[in-house]
Design an enzyme around this catalytic site. Structure first.
Site, PDB file in Angstrom:
ATOM      1  N   TYR A 156       0.843  -1.208   0.000  1.00 56.36           N
ATOM      2  CA  TYR A 156       0.000   0.000   0.000  1.00 56.36           C
ATOM      3  C   TYR A 156       0.873   1.251   0.000  1.00 56.36           C
ATOM      4  O   TYR A 156       0.658   2.171  -0.803  1.00 56.36           O
ATOM      5  CB  TYR A 156      -0.922  -0.022   1.216  1.00 56.36           C
ATOM      6  N   TYR A 157       1.864   1.289   0.889  1.00 61.28           N
ATOM      7  CA  TYR A 157       2.694   2.486   1.020  1.00 61.28           C
ATOM      8  C   TYR A 157       3.462   2.767  -0.266  1.00 61.28           C
ATOM      9  O   TYR A 157       3.554   3.910  -0.714  1.00 61.28           O
ATOM     10  CB  TYR A 157       3.656   2.333   2.222  1.00 61.28           C
TER      11      TYR A 157
END
Ligand code: NDP
Length: 259
Positions: A156-157
């Protein structure tokens, strides 16, 4: 900030930030094209937009599928004659650390939704945005700007960091064509996001409560606050803004951590 006779295409409008964004643009008189996989939830958003006099074009589509994105752009242009604003909002989070066997499964799901779909839809919408002198708002995250709270958040990051750099690169390319591109980087926002990443309702409530305590202002955002920033960036008031990322996080990034 009237969007009368302007057409706004929003992905992930069946829930949370995307739904609030559709309603915010409806209040400003925009023609709306709303995209998501969940037909029932899209219908709820559509009916809330209709209360403000705008009946959206509802497109049941999976943003990870090229044919769905092509259909979404074609039907929007057929219905309204063009596209003035693209809001790339659909997104998800999958858990896996770099040491996990399922890391590539998590990578594919996350990147297909959070990044590939943004690339492809921008590619498809850009010719229409050039015609209208339109703009793009990408819904990124403060995840693009900080280290993960846990190693299993990596896909996600990294995907959101890529969205921010995509925003800058595309802003640079499309500026000479009269198209602006910006991102909004929310901190925690009370939506179905926590439920959709697999937390139970009870866990989700606890998650948002804890999240509020981790921000400088001691609260989390409601989806409407992200929608307001998006509407501003899409409007002529932001005519001098491109290639920029706007944090809306109740001061989560600046909170002083006491030992
Ligand atoms: P929700 O889970 O409430 O909404 C996610 C939306 O994305 C849904 O409408 C869902 O629609 C859509 N979506 C997901 N996958 C697909 C797909 N394959 N095709 C079409 N639509 C898809 O979350 P939020 O509203 O919170 O999230 C919106 C954006 O905001 C995301 O990009 C997220 O990363 C970002 N964000 C959210 C934060 C938060 O704390 N809530 C913080 C920072 C950023 P459907 O299920 O109908 O397909």
């Amino acid at each position: 900030m009237s969007f009368k006779n302007k057409t706004v295409l929003i992905t992930g409008a069946s829930s949370g930030i995307g739904a609030a964004t559709a309603i915010a643009f409806a209040k400003e008189g925009a023609n709306l094209s709303i995209i998501g996989r969940n037909q029932e939830k899209l219908a709820i958003t559509a009916s809330q937009c209709s209360e403000h006099g705008q009946v959206p074009l509802v497109i049941v589509a999976d943003v990870t599928k090229d044919e769905d994105l092509i259909r979404a752009v074609d039907t929007t242009v057929e219905q309204f004659g063009g596209i003035d604003v693209l809001v790339n909002n659909a997104g998800l989070m999958r858990f896996a650390s770099i040491l996990d066997e399922n890391i590539m499964e998590a990578y594919d799901q996350t990147f297909d939704t959070n990044l590939r779909a943004v690339f492809r839809l921008t590619n498809l919408a850009a010719p229409h945005l050039i015609k209208t002198g339109g703009n793009i708002v990408n819904i990124s995250s403060i995840a693009a700007l900080k280290m993960p709270d846990h190693p299993s958040h990596i896909t996600y990051y990294v995907s959101k960091a890529a969205v921010d750099h995509f925003t800058r690169c595309i802003a640079a390319e499309l500026a000479s064509k009269g198209v602006r591109v910006n991102s909004v980087n929310p901190g925690p926002v009370r939506t179905d996001f926590a439920d959709n990443i697999g937390l139970s309702r009870e866990e989700a409530v606890g998650f948002w409560e804890r999240s509020g305590k981790l921000t400088a202002l001691g609260r989390i955002c409601e989806p409407e606050e992200i929608a307001d920033m998006t509407v501003f960036l899409a409007s002529d008031k932001a005519r001098g803004i491109t290639g920029a990322s706007f944090v809306v996080d109740n001061g989560k990034l600046v909170k002083i951590k006491t030992p």
